[in-house]
Design a protein around this motif. Structure first.
Motif, mmCIF file in Angstrom:
data_model
loop_
_atom_site.group_PDB
_atom_site.id
_atom_site.type_symbol
_atom_site.label_atom_id
_atom_site.label_comp_id
_atom_site.label_asym_id
_atom_site.label_seq_id
_atom_site.Cartn_x
_atom_site.Cartn_y
_atom_site.Cartn_z
ATOM 1 N N LEU A 1 45.045 82.392 77.964
ATOM 2 C CA LEU A 1 44.355 83.245 78.935
ATOM 3 C C LEU A 1 45.065 83.247 80.290
ATOM 4 O O LEU A 1 45.013 84.238 81.010
ATOM 5 C CB LEU A 1 42.901 82.799 79.096
ATOM 6 C CG LEU A 1 42.017 83.067 77.882
ATOM 7 C CD1 LEU A 1 40.645 82.419 78.062
ATOM 8 C CD2 LEU A 1 41.881 84.555 77.622
ATOM 9 N N ARG A 2 45.722 82.148 80.630
ATOM 10 C CA ARG A 2 46.485 82.083 81.884
ATOM 11 C C ARG A 2 47.886 82.674 81.731
ATOM 12 O O ARG A 2 48.692 82.589 82.632
ATOM 13 C CB ARG A 2 46.594 80.636 82.356
ATOM 14 C CG ARG A 2 45.298 80.078 82.854
ATOM 15 C CD ARG A 2 45.528 78.712 83.407
ATOM 16 N NE ARG A 2 44.300 78.166 83.944
ATOM 17 C CZ ARG A 2 44.189 76.962 84.456
ATOM 18 N NH1 ARG A 2 45.242 76.169 84.488
ATOM 19 N NH2 ARG A 2 43.045 76.540 84.918
ATOM 20 N N ARG A 3 48.180 83.197 80.557
ATOM 21 C CA ARG A 3 49.468 83.843 80.252
ATOM 22 C C ARG A 3 50.644 82.867 80.298
ATOM 23 O O ARG A 3 51.758 83.232 80.595
ATOM 24 C CB ARG A 3 49.742 85.009 81.192
ATOM 25 C CG ARG A 3 48.658 86.033 81.255
ATOM 26 C CD ARG A 3 48.879 87.043 80.189
ATOM 27 N NE ARG A 3 47.939 88.152 80.374
ATOM 28 C CZ ARG A 3 47.206 88.636 79.414
ATOM 29 N NH1 ARG A 3 47.292 88.145 78.223
ATOM 30 N NH2 ARG A 3 46.374 89.627 79.635
ATOM 31 N N ARG A 4 50.376 81.589 80.008
ATOM 32 C CA ARG A 4 51.466 80.613 79.969
ATOM 33 C C ARG A 4 52.074 80.519 78.576
ATOM 34 O O ARG A 4 53.083 79.879 78.383
ATOM 35 C CB ARG A 4 50.966 79.247 80.416
ATOM 36 C CG ARG A 4 50.523 79.273 81.856
ATOM 37 C CD ARG A 4 50.934 78.031 82.591
ATOM 38 N NE ARG A 4 50.585 78.181 84.003
ATOM 39 C CZ ARG A 4 49.771 77.390 84.643
ATOM 40 N NH1 ARG A 4 49.213 76.381 84.022
ATOM 41 N NH2 ARG A 4 49.514 77.600 85.907
ATOM 42 N N ILE A 5 51.405 81.120 77.613
ATOM 43 C CA ILE A 5 51.955 81.181 76.263
ATOM 44 C C ILE A 5 52.504 82.581 76.063
ATOM 45 O O ILE A 5 51.787 83.570 76.172
ATOM 46 C CB ILE A 5 50.879 80.871 75.199
ATOM 47 C CG1 ILE A 5 50.423 79.421 75.325
ATOM 48 C CG2 ILE A 5 51.393 81.158 73.805
ATOM 49 C CD1 ILE A 5 49.323 79.029 74.363
ATOM 50 N N VAL A 6 53.796 82.660 75.824
ATOM 51 C CA VAL A 6 54.439 83.954 75.620
ATOM 52 C C VAL A 6 54.203 84.377 74.169
ATOM 53 O O VAL A 6 54.553 83.654 73.241
ATOM 54 C CB VAL A 6 55.955 83.866 75.911
ATOM 55 C CG1 VAL A 6 56.621 85.205 75.653
ATOM 56 C CG2 VAL A 6 56.185 83.406 77.338
ATOM 57 N N VAL A 7 53.577 85.512 74.010
ATOM 58 C CA VAL A 7 53.255 85.999 72.677
ATOM 59 C C VAL A 7 54.109 87.231 72.391
ATOM 60 O O VAL A 7 53.909 88.284 72.985
ATOM 61 C CB VAL A 7 51.750 86.330 72.565
ATOM 62 C CG1 VAL A 7 51.416 86.840 71.187
ATOM 63 C CG2 VAL A 7 50.922 85.109 72.904
ATOM 64 N N THR A 8 55.064 87.059 71.500
ATOM 65 C CA THR A 8 55.902 88.175 71.067
ATOM 66 C C THR A 8 55.109 89.022 70.075
ATOM 67 O O THR A 8 54.077 88.576 69.566
ATOM 68 C CB THR A 8 57.182 87.643 70.389
ATOM 69 O OG1 THR A 8 56.796 86.947 69.199
ATOM 70 C CG2 THR A 8 57.957 86.717 71.311
ATOM 71 N N PRO A 9 55.574 90.236 69.777
ATOM 72 C CA PRO A 9 54.862 91.042 68.779
ATOM 73 C C PRO A 9 54.725 90.333 67.422
ATOM 74 O O PRO A 9 53.682 90.411 66.785
ATOM 75 C CB PRO A 9 55.723 92.303 68.662
ATOM 76 C CG PRO A 9 56.366 92.425 70.002
ATOM 77 C CD PRO A 9 56.623 91.005 70.441
ATOM 78 N N ALA A 10 55.741 89.612 67.006
ATOM 79 C CA ALA A 10 55.657 88.896 65.724
ATOM 80 C C ALA A 10 54.609 87.793 65.790
ATOM 81 O O ALA A 10 53.836 87.596 64.847
ATOM 82 C CB ALA A 10 57.020 88.323 65.354
ATOM 83 N N THR A 11 54.564 87.077 66.916
ATOM 84 C CA THR A 11 53.568 86.016 67.088
ATOM 85 C C THR A 11 52.167 86.602 67.151
ATOM 86 O O THR A 11 51.230 86.062 66.572
ATOM 87 C CB THR A 11 53.859 85.207 68.361
ATOM 88 O OG1 THR A 11 55.197 84.734 68.319
ATOM 89 C CG2 THR A 11 52.922 84.035 68.496
#
Length: 191
Positions: A97-107
């Motif tokens: 929620l804090r955007r510290r995890i980078v989520v790629t389209p595959a993820t």
């Protein structure tokens, strides 16, 4: 591309599985259709009392019960497992929620697949328990691998600096908890 391939495998399996069951047990669908318990909702299952009644047994059997669900593991083992899971899940959610995890389209697609698998399993669990009282946590295992991956991801993000130490400690703790619960339950219940 990945989602399309995953969907093709899933839909292909979903189409072939009933055929395989029918080839092995040709009368299975007639038996299920004739069973009065399978497709009818039990009116008592729609009450809050019923829900309050099945939740503790579902929780306990999810973490571990032996001997036809008559022998539970110690409460402190359940609480420890839950704490490990909740901390990892909370860490994942907060960091995401804090955007510290980078989520790629595959993820993102993989997470979506994990969430859908868990929700389908949960839906089957609810549907089954609306017809037959069978509050067994093992029916929720369909989403276990995916949820475990998210929990592990949360722990890894939470302990970036000491990741290898944290993973080693957690895996060792969980192995010891499993061994302790098996030893305590089996020696206490089966001598």
């Amino acid at each position: 591309m990945c989602i399309r391939d995953s969907l093709a495998v899933f839909l292909g399996s979903a189409a072939v599985f009933p055929l395989l069951i029918w080839l092995r047990w040709p009368d299975i669908f007639a038996h299920l259709g004739a069973s009065p318990q399978v497709w009818r909702i039990n009116p008592a299952a729609l009450s809050l009392t019923y829900l309050a009644d099945i939740l503790p047994l579902t929780r306990s059997s999810f973490w571990g019960r032996f001997g036809w669900m008559n022998v539970p593991i110690p409460e402190w083992v359940e609480v420890t497992f839950e704490a490990i899971w909740l901390i990892g899940l909370a860490a994942f959610m907060v960091l995401w929620l804090r955007r510290r995890i980078v989520v790629t389209p595959a993820t993102r697609n993989a997470l979506l697949l994990v969430i859908v698998a868990f929700l389908l399993g949960f839906g089957l669990f609810l549907g089954f328990n609306l017809a037959v009282r069978q509050p067994q946590g093992r029916f929720l295992y369909t989403g276990l691998a995916g949820v475990a991956a998210i929990v592990a991801w949360g722990w890894c993000m939470l302990t970036v600096r000491w990741r290898s130490v944290a993973v080693t400690v957690l895996l060792t703790a969980m192995a010891l908890l499993n061994a302790a619960s098996l030893w305590l339950v089996h020696t206490g219940a089966y001598g």
